[in-house]
Design a protein around this motif. Structure first.
Motif, PDB file in Angstrom:
ATOM      1  N   LEU A 192      10.753 -44.015 -32.995  1.00  0.00           N
ATOM      2  CA  LEU A 192      10.972 -45.103 -34.099  1.00  0.00           C
ATOM      3  C   LEU A 192      12.184 -46.032 -33.998  1.00  0.00           C
ATOM      4  O   LEU A 192      11.974 -47.190 -34.493  1.00  0.00           O
ATOM      5  CB  LEU A 192      10.992 -44.048 -35.506  1.00  0.00           C
ATOM      6  CG  LEU A 192       9.867 -43.387 -35.644  1.00  0.00           C
ATOM      7  CD1 LEU A 192      10.026 -42.626 -36.929  1.00  0.00           C
ATOM      8  CD2 LEU A 192       8.673 -44.050 -35.937  1.00  0.00           C
ATOM      9  N   LEU A 193      13.005 -45.701 -33.293  1.00  0.00           N
ATOM     10  CA  LEU A 193      14.301 -46.390 -33.100  1.00  0.00           C
ATOM     11  C   LEU A 193      13.649 -47.471 -32.206  1.00  0.00           C
ATOM     12  O   LEU A 193      13.887 -48.688 -32.357  1.00  0.00           O
ATOM     13  CB  LEU A 193      15.417 -45.914 -32.367  1.00  0.00           C
ATOM     14  CG  LEU A 193      16.321 -45.153 -33.372  1.00  0.00           C
ATOM     15  CD1 LEU A 193      17.316 -44.464 -32.414  1.00  0.00           C
ATOM     16  CD2 LEU A 193      17.189 -46.189 -34.219  1.00  0.00           C
ATOM     17  N   LEU A 194      12.855 -47.341 -31.314  1.00  0.00           N
ATOM     18  CA  LEU A 194      12.255 -48.319 -30.452  1.00  0.00           C
ATOM     19  C   LEU A 194      11.375 -49.357 -30.901  1.00  0.00           C
ATOM     20  O   LEU A 194      11.362 -50.541 -30.672  1.00  0.00           O
ATOM     21  CB  LEU A 194      11.662 -47.554 -29.175  1.00  0.00           C
ATOM     22  CG  LEU A 194      11.708 -48.431 -27.805  1.00  0.00           C
ATOM     23  CD1 LEU A 194      13.373 -48.517 -27.342  1.00  0.00           C
ATOM     24  CD2 LEU A 194      10.801 -47.695 -26.659  1.00  0.00           C
ATOM     25  N   VAL A 195      10.509 -48.602 -31.779  1.00  0.00           N
ATOM     26  CA  VAL A 195       9.618 -49.683 -32.348  1.00  0.00           C
ATOM     27  C   VAL A 195      10.242 -50.437 -33.691  1.00  0.00           C
ATOM     28  O   VAL A 195       9.782 -51.428 -33.753  1.00  0.00           O
ATOM     29  CB  VAL A 195       8.409 -48.730 -33.020  1.00  0.00           C
ATOM     30  CG1 VAL A 195       7.299 -49.480 -33.861  1.00  0.00           C
ATOM     31  CG2 VAL A 195       7.729 -48.076 -31.933  1.00  0.00           C
ATOM     32  N   LEU A 196      10.914 -49.758 -34.482  1.00  0.00           N
ATOM     33  CA  LEU A 196      11.462 -50.405 -35.746  1.00  0.00           C
ATOM     34  C   LEU A 196      13.012 -50.731 -35.707  1.00  0.00           C
ATOM     35  O   LEU A 196      13.446 -51.600 -36.580  1.00  0.00           O
ATOM     36  CB  LEU A 196      11.351 -49.344 -36.810  1.00  0.00           C
ATOM     37  CG  LEU A 196       9.973 -48.957 -36.980  1.00  0.00           C
ATOM     38  CD1 LEU A 196       9.856 -47.711 -38.192  1.00  0.00           C
ATOM     39  CD2 LEU A 196       9.325 -49.969 -37.691  1.00  0.00           C
ATOM     40  N   GLY A 197      13.803 -50.368 -34.771  1.00  0.00           N
ATOM     41  CA  GLY A 197      15.321 -50.466 -34.935  1.00  0.00           C
ATOM     42  C   GLY A 197      15.890 -49.597 -36.017  1.00  0.00           C
ATOM     43  O   GLY A 197      15.230 -48.846 -36.681  1.00  0.00           O
ATOM     44  N   ASN A 199      16.994 -49.005 -39.237  1.00  0.00           N
ATOM     45  CA  ASN A 199      17.148 -49.478 -40.715  1.00  0.00           C
ATOM     46  C   ASN A 199      16.546 -48.583 -41.550  1.00  0.00           C
ATOM     47  O   ASN A 199      16.000 -47.446 -41.114  1.00  0.00           O
ATOM     48  CB  ASN A 199      16.594 -50.893 -40.709  1.00  0.00           C
ATOM     49  CG  ASN A 199      15.050 -50.832 -39.854  1.00  0.00           C
ATOM     50  OD1 ASN A 199      14.442 -49.740 -40.045  1.00  0.00           O
ATOM     51  ND2 ASN A 199      14.970 -52.023 -39.301  1.00  0.00           N
ATOM     52  N   ARG A 200      16.705 -49.064 -42.918  1.00  0.00           N
ATOM     53  CA  ARG A 200      15.869 -48.057 -43.891  1.00  0.00           C
ATOM     54  C   ARG A 200      14.498 -47.687 -43.763  1.00  0.00           C
ATOM     55  O   ARG A 200      14.080 -46.552 -43.939  1.00  0.00           O
ATOM     56  CB  ARG A 200      16.201 -48.697 -45.202  1.00  0.00           C
ATOM     57  CG  ARG A 200      17.739 -48.620 -45.571  1.00  0.00           C
ATOM     58  CD  ARG A 200      17.759 -48.913 -47.230  1.00  0.00           C
ATOM     59  NE  ARG A 200      17.127 -50.004 -47.641  1.00  0.00           N
ATOM     60  CZ  ARG A 200      16.668 -50.347 -48.963  1.00  0.00           C
ATOM     61  NH1 ARG A 200      17.462 -49.596 -49.919  1.00  0.00           N
ATOM     62  NH2 ARG A 200      16.137 -51.400 -49.354  1.00  0.00           N
ATOM     63  N   GLN A 201      13.694 -48.787 -43.105  1.00  0.00           N
ATOM     64  CA  GLN A 201      12.428 -48.674 -42.994  1.00  0.00           C
ATOM     65  C   GLN A 201      12.191 -47.532 -41.845  1.00  0.00           C
ATOM     66  O   GLN A 201      11.326 -46.535 -42.203  1.00  0.00           O
ATOM     67  CB  GLN A 201      11.590 -49.870 -42.420  1.00  0.00           C
ATOM     68  CG  GLN A 201      10.504 -49.806 -42.188  1.00  0.00           C
ATOM     69  CD  GLN A 201       9.738 -50.956 -42.077  1.00  0.00           C
ATOM     70  OE1 GLN A 201      10.415 -52.212 -41.674  1.00  0.00           O
ATOM     71  NE2 GLN A 201       8.543 -50.980 -41.331  1.00  0.00           N
ATOM     72  N   MET A 202      12.968 -47.529 -40.954  1.00  0.00           N
ATOM     73  CA  MET A 202      12.942 -46.362 -39.901  1.00  0.00           C
ATOM     74  C   MET A 202      13.413 -45.104 -40.547  1.00  0.00           C
ATOM     75  O   MET A 202      12.649 -43.903 -40.184  1.00  0.00           O
ATOM     76  CB  MET A 202      13.666 -46.720 -38.706  1.00  0.00           C
ATOM     77  CG  MET A 202      13.888 -45.933 -37.364  1.00  0.00           C
ATOM     78  SD  MET A 202      15.227 -44.692 -37.747  1.00  0.00           S
ATOM     79  CE  MET A 202      15.076 -43.587 -36.289  1.00  0.00           C
ATOM     80  N   LEU A 203      14.498 -45.065 -41.267  1.00  0.00           N
ATOM     81  CA  LEU A 203      14.565 -43.706 -41.495  1.00  0.00           C
ATOM     82  C   LEU A 203      13.684 -42.964 -42.745  1.00  0.00           C
ATOM     83  O   LEU A 203      13.470 -41.980 -42.676  1.00  0.00           O
ATOM     84  CB  LEU A 203      16.002 -43.880 -42.468  1.00  0.00           C
ATOM     85  CG  LEU A 203      17.494 -44.040 -41.690  1.00  0.00           C
ATOM     86  CD1 LEU A 203      18.535 -44.161 -42.241  1.00  0.00           C
ATOM     87  CD2 LEU A 203      17.454 -42.881 -40.638  1.00  0.00           C
ATOM     88  N   ALA A 204      13.100 -43.987 -43.507  1.00  0.00           N
ATOM     89  CA  ALA A 204      12.007 -43.509 -44.547  1.00  0.00           C
ATOM     90  C   ALA A 204      10.768 -42.902 -43.574  1.00  0.00           C
ATOM     91  O   ALA A 204      10.224 -42.021 -43.612  1.00  0.00           O
ATOM     92  CB  ALA A 204      11.472 -44.616 -45.307  1.00  0.00           C
ATOM     93  N   THR A 205      10.392 -43.874 -42.361  1.00  0.00           N
ATOM     94  CA  THR A 205       9.556 -43.297 -41.510  1.00  0.00           C
ATOM     95  C   THR A 205       9.581 -41.982 -41.006  1.00  0.00           C
ATOM     96  O   THR A 205       8.893 -40.852 -40.915  1.00  0.00           O
ATOM     97  CB  THR A 205       9.093 -44.279 -40.463  1.00  0.00           C
ATOM     98  OG1 THR A 205       8.881 -45.442 -41.016  1.00  0.00           O
ATOM     99  CG2 THR A 205       7.946 -43.993 -39.728  1.00  0.00           C
ATOM    100  N   LEU A 206      10.815 -41.672 -40.387  1.00  0.00           N
ATOM    101  CA  LEU A 206      11.275 -40.489 -39.633  1.00  0.00           C
ATOM    102  C   LEU A 206      11.220 -39.461 -40.596  1.00  0.00           C
ATOM    103  O   LEU A 206      10.788 -38.216 -40.476  1.00  0.00           O
ATOM    104  CB  LEU A 206      12.668 -40.806 -39.071  1.00  0.00           C
ATOM    105  CG  LEU A 206      13.329 -39.684 -38.347  1.00  0.00           C
ATOM    106  CD1 LEU A 206      12.513 -39.272 -37.178  1.00  0.00           C
ATOM    107  CD2 LEU A 206      14.710 -39.916 -37.829  1.00  0.00           C
TER     108      LEU A 206
END
Lengths: 370, 255
Positions: A192-197, A199-206
């Motif tokens: 997810l870091l690779l795809v999204l960087g 940020n809050r969006q990545m944390l919510a997805t994770l």
């Protein structure tokens, strides 16, 4: 402008084709890299087909082959010898060799300097190189940078996967669940870091991925406990060198991880976009929109995993049926574990929907004051 | 109650709770797909030609997955036509690849499981290998085609005059957005299942050369790579089909 781009595409295509031809030449002439002796078939003589019938009235035919081969590497290079091979029409454990095939062999030399050998396996690395080239070439031609990044992330995951297996082995198969749970977390974070960087969006997805998967695993373990794992035949698991049950759970966990991430990414991304279009959107509205997105993707996603898990059981199921087993027994011994895997993954995929929607809703939504 | 029944019930309940009517339909599509998959095994056991059974089962499974998963008819139809084209292209790729790789049937590592079984069953395992590979990619193709078609249908809804060429570009850019996560779905879906096999390879110290020429490993990796190819091809093909549809609509409207 458009002309420029067309030119670039043509150049790219030429480079990719040259690269493809180069790697195919390399892989068909890489015998020196192998320690095991490789030979190439130069002449084939087949004997007459012989009819075979087994206890279940399955009719097959066996053919013997005399293969004249030339050694391609090692200290017997350029020498010729004759090998024998037997193949059947069905070819489940054997295969027919033809002129030009490259084959791994074990060579022996007796006291009279006579060379003899036995076949140990067919050389298959060329196919893999070709398919990897095809994937990379298509990705670059159609999707350029984004496509290459996607492949890179898969490669990276492959490396971590390899490392995890080494860790698992160094623990001698203990704590399998713990190792692979930590690993899954690592995989998810990295991807997810690779795809999204970051940020809050990545944390919510994770968050959605982890919570959804965990709840699904817990529910499944509870169901296992309540039903005493009736109808689950761990002895039917293939290639098991460790305690099968934790291994099965680890396989299930990893198997569903990608799909749950896929779905959470879609839901959270859509909700972030909604928020940017309408900054005053309420948490409840976001939650409902997220659920709507999830509803349309969950069915296809569950089917993706289902087809992957079940296709693998096809060959052995067929063998079971042709060996006079009932449909029920064939299902139990081949497909039951795959079905359980699909169901657990399905539960994870479904549960990630409300979790992702709720997380994004809480993170982004305006609380409506009563 | 057996574990499978109980888990199935749990899945049905959560699908209905989260997805409502659509959830129930998704669950039903899973059951149908299982039914057709099992029927394919039975049909092949009766010596029906594997390629024909594969194609028919493939079309049926695509239809079930797509039409039961999507209410919007424009999206579903486009996705279905596109996935049919991809299916044909993939079969044309898979047949020579399987003949080249010779990974049919079973490997040495299977010998324990095969003890006491008759392997000479008179059905060409090479054809079965083609079937297995085709089937394993179907879900991924359907999913990708639906995602692209749905995105394009929405663009058309908002801008009904979009020209096919522009639509194609849009399709590719939607594809760029989904390709990363789709690859991961496939990677984990397949590699999760190979965990035991990889532990076997590592535990018994197979060399790199042994692994990349190993019958089972190559068979599995072919499935992964062919699925990747399938998903990549689905993107432009779906965009193209939607573009053709739009072309017909636009010329029809201008007359």
């Amino acid at each position: 402008m458009i002309h420029e781009e067309k030119k670039r595409t043509i150049w790219l295509a030429i480079i990719l084709i040259v690269l493809g031809i180069g790697s195919m030449l390399f892989v068909t002439h890489n015998q020196l890299l192998y320690k095991q002796p490789l030979v190439q078939v130069v002449r084939v003589t087949n004997s007459a087909r012989q009819k075979q019938k087994d206890n279940f009235d399955n009719v097959d035919h066996l053919t013997s082959q005399k293969l004249t081969v030339k050694v391609l590497n090692g200290k017997f290079k350029h020498q010729q010898l004759v090998l024998t091979n037997q193949f059947s029409d069905s070819g489940g454990l054997d295969q027919k060799y033809k002129i030009g095939d490259q084959v791994f062999v074990n060579l022996h030399q007796n006291s009279h300097q006579r060379l003899s050998g036995t076949i140990s396996g067919y050389k298959r690395d060329g196919v893999l190189v070709f398919l990897v080239w095809l994937v990379v070439a298509l990705l670059i031609l159609i999707m350029r940078k984004k496509g290459s990044l996607a492949f890179l992330s898969v490669l990276l995951n492959g490396v971590v996967f390899f490392i995890a297996i080494q860790i698992d082995l160094s623990f001698q198969g203990e704590h399998v669940m713990l190792i692979f749970s930590v690993l899954s977390l690592l995989f998810a974070t990295m991807t997810l870091l690779l795809v999204l960087g970051l940020n809050r969006q990545m944390l919510a997805t994770l968050g959605a991925t982890v919570i959804g998967t965990s709840i699904a695993m817990l529910i499944s373990l509870a169901v296992f406990h309540l039903t005493h794992e009736r109808g689950m035949f761990y002895e039917s698991m293939q290639y098991v060198t460790q305690v099968p049950r934790p291994l099965f759970l680890a396989e299930t966990l990893l198997g569903s991880l990608g799909a749950v991430m896929d779905e959470s990414t879609d839901i959270v991304a859509t909700l972030f976009e909604l928020k940017s279009l309408d900054p005053n959107v309420s948490a409840k509205k976001l939650f409902l929109s997220g659920r709507k997105v999830g509803q349309t993707i969950m069915g296809p996603l569950v089917n993706v995993l289902f087809m992957i898990f079940m296709a693998d059981t096809f060959t052995s199921s067929l063998l079971y049926i042709k060996n006079g087993n009932s449909w029920g027994y064939t299902f139990a011994m081949n497909m039951s574990l795959g079905t359980v895997q699909s169901l657990i993954s399905g539960i994870g995929i479904v549960l990630a929907i409300p979790v992702a929607s709720a997380l994004a809703g809480l993170l982004l939504g305006k609380r409506v004051k009563a | 109650m057996s574990t499978i029944t109980a888990l199935g019930l749990v899945l049905l309940v959560v699908m209905i709770l989260v997805g409502g009517k659509q959830g129930a339909k998704s669950f039903f599509s899973l059951i149908l797909n299982f039914g057709f998959l099992f029927m394919a095994v039975i049909l092949m056991a009766f010596h029906l030609p594997p390629l024909a059974v594969t194609l028919i089962t493939g079309v049926v499974i695509l239809a079930i997955t797509i039409f039961m998963g999507e209410d919007n008819l424009v999206t579903a139809q486009t996705a279905f036509y596109a996935s049919l084209i991809v299916l044909v292209v993939l079969v044309l790729l898979i047949i020579p690849v399987e003949h080249w790789a010779m990974v049919q049937g079973f490997g040495e590592e299977d010998s324990d499981d095969l003890e006491g079984m008759s392997i000479l069953i008179g059905i060409n395992f090479l054809k079965i290998a083609v079937t297995t590979t085709v089937l394993s990619t179907l879900g991924a193709i359907a999913e990708a085609a639906m995602a692209i078609a749905a995105g394009l249908a929405e663009i058309i809804q908002q801008h009904p005059q979009t020209v096919p060429k522009k639509l194609f570009k849009n399709g590719i850019s939607i594809g760029e957005q989904i390709i990363g996560t789709t690859f991961n779905t496939l990677f984990f879906g397949f590699f999760g299942g190979f965990l035991a096999l990889f532990i076997w390879f590592s535990g018994l110290h197979y060399t790199f050369g042994e692994v990349i020429n190993n019958k089972i490993f190559v068979a599995e990796l072919i499935m992964v790579l062919v699925s990747f190819v399938g998903v990549i091809l689905t993107v432009p093909i779906t965009a193209f089909v939607m573009g053709q549809r739009q072309r017909i609509l636009l010329t029809g409207a201008s007359k």
